[in-house]
Design an enzyme around this catalytic site. Structure first.
Site, PDB file in Angstrom:
ATOM      1  N   ASP A 147     -16.969   6.127   9.995  1.00 56.52           N
ATOM      2  CA  ASP A 147     -15.768   5.381   9.625  1.00 56.52           C
ATOM      3  C   ASP A 147     -14.646   6.383   9.382  1.00 56.52           C
ATOM      4  O   ASP A 147     -14.894   7.563   9.093  1.00 56.52           O
ATOM      5  CB  ASP A 147     -16.022   4.539   8.368  1.00 56.52           C
ATOM      6  CG  ASP A 147     -15.077   3.352   8.283  1.00 56.52           C
ATOM      7  OD1 ASP A 147     -15.508   2.227   8.580  1.00 56.52           O
ATOM      8  OD2 ASP A 147     -13.901   3.545   7.917  1.00 56.52           O
ATOM      9  N   ARG A 159       0.828  -1.208   0.000  1.00 54.82           N
ATOM     10  CA  ARG A 159       0.000   0.000   0.000  1.00 54.82           C
ATOM     11  C   ARG A 159       0.864   1.260   0.000  1.00 54.82           C
ATOM     12  O   ARG A 159       0.535   2.250  -0.669  1.00 54.82           O
ATOM     13  CB  ARG A 159      -0.929   0.011   1.224  1.00 54.82           C
ATOM     14  CG  ARG A 159      -1.916  -1.130   1.316  1.00 54.82           C
ATOM     15  CD  ARG A 159      -2.821  -1.203   0.096  1.00 54.82           C
ATOM     16  NE  ARG A 159      -3.933  -2.105   0.270  1.00 54.82           N
ATOM     17  CZ  ARG A 159      -3.896  -3.422   0.047  1.00 54.82           C
ATOM     18  NH1 ARG A 159      -2.749  -3.986  -0.324  1.00 54.82           N
ATOM     19  NH2 ARG A 159      -4.974  -4.169   0.220  1.00 54.82           N
TER      20      ARG A 159
END
Length: 282
Positions: free
Chosen positions: A147, A38
């Site tokens: 979130d 990532r």
């Protein structure tokens, strides 16, 4: 991808500490492949030549846009409708009745789903209330879902799900609340999508948490497993402050508030164990 870019052990340690301070999420050494992949994607996407250049910009970027992009890339969102359904049953058969008996002002019932991921959990709560709670006709419900990942929040608001996400739903509910898309996915109906308010929240950032108070029920399932002990205690304090006296929190099946904080009382219902803020607490 720039194959010349390498994430060294020292780079990984620096990044891990930085990401932990920002989010409370701790990456163990066995997550190196996931983290490196990532990171390299973000290094390439931003045109940075080295990890050092990328990391300097990440730490001192005033807007925080790249940090948010990185958080979106690093967070895992794996869920589906009616996951750990026993807690939803407990909500409509025991928890809500227990809560409304103590309400004297008929104020709305406030439920917080954190983290919301792509929306399956808060929409499952809304479905369960509509279908299985006899009190839904008499009480207003405010359902907030939060979130840290902005991209997953966009998906949640769209309410489009794969067959795998809805595989636990009874066929009659799937037909009642979803429309089949041409590609085989399922679109949740407008009424249910509008019943949930989605917001971005970082539990480790006090500024994000202003206004998150007076909840009757919190669902925080399978988040604390990614935190270390210190971050778990901080999260527990946050949830304690966010609940009304007598409010309850549901954790994931492998999580236990009793091992994190002594602030909550254990409530053992027939369907599930939940954790309650004492009635005398303020």
């Amino acid at each position: 991808m720039n194959t010349q870019t390498v994430i060294s052990k020292e780079d990984f340690a620096k990044f891990r500490e930085f990401f932990y301070r920002k989010t409370g999420i701790q990456f163990d050494d066995n997550k190196r492949y996931f983290v490196d992949k990532r990171l390299l994607e973000r290094i390439e996407a931003t045109g940075s030549e080295t990890f050092r250049n990328y990391f300097v910009n990440l730490r001192f970027q005033a807007s925080g846009d790249e940090l948010q992009q990185l958080v979106n890339a690093m967070t895992v969102n794996e869920t589906y409708f009616f996951r750990e359904e026993y807690q939803l049953k407990c909500l409509v058969t025991h928890m809500l009745d227990d809560l409304v008996r103590r309400k004297t002002d008929h104020s709305p019932i406030r439920i917080w789903s954190m983290p919301s991921s792509s929306g399956e959990e808060p929409y499952s709560i809304a479905l369960y209330l509509l279908e299985y709670w006899k009190g839904i006709a008499d009480w207003d419900v405010e359902l907030i879902a939060s979130d840290i990942d902005t991209s997953i929040l966009r998906r949640a608001r769209q309410g489009v799900y794969s067959p795998r996400s809805v595989h636990n739903l009874p066929p009659k509910l799937l037909e009642k609340y979803f429309a089949r898309c041409s590609n085989g996915d399922y679109q949740l109906c407008d009424d249910l999508r509008q019943s949930v308010e989605f917001t971005r929240v970082n539990l480790m950032n006090p500024a994000d948490l202003r206004g998150y108070r007076d909840f009757d029920v919190i669902f925080c399932r399978n988040l604390l497993i990614y935190f270390d002990d210190l971050s778990r205690r901080q999260a527990a304090d946050t949830f304690f402050d966010a609940l009304k006296p007598g409010g309850m929190i549901c954790l994931g099946h492998s999580e236990s508030m009793s091992r994190i904080s002594s602030l909550f009382n254990v409530r053992k219902f027939p369907d599930a164990i939940v954790y309650q803020k004492p009635l005398e607490a303020r």
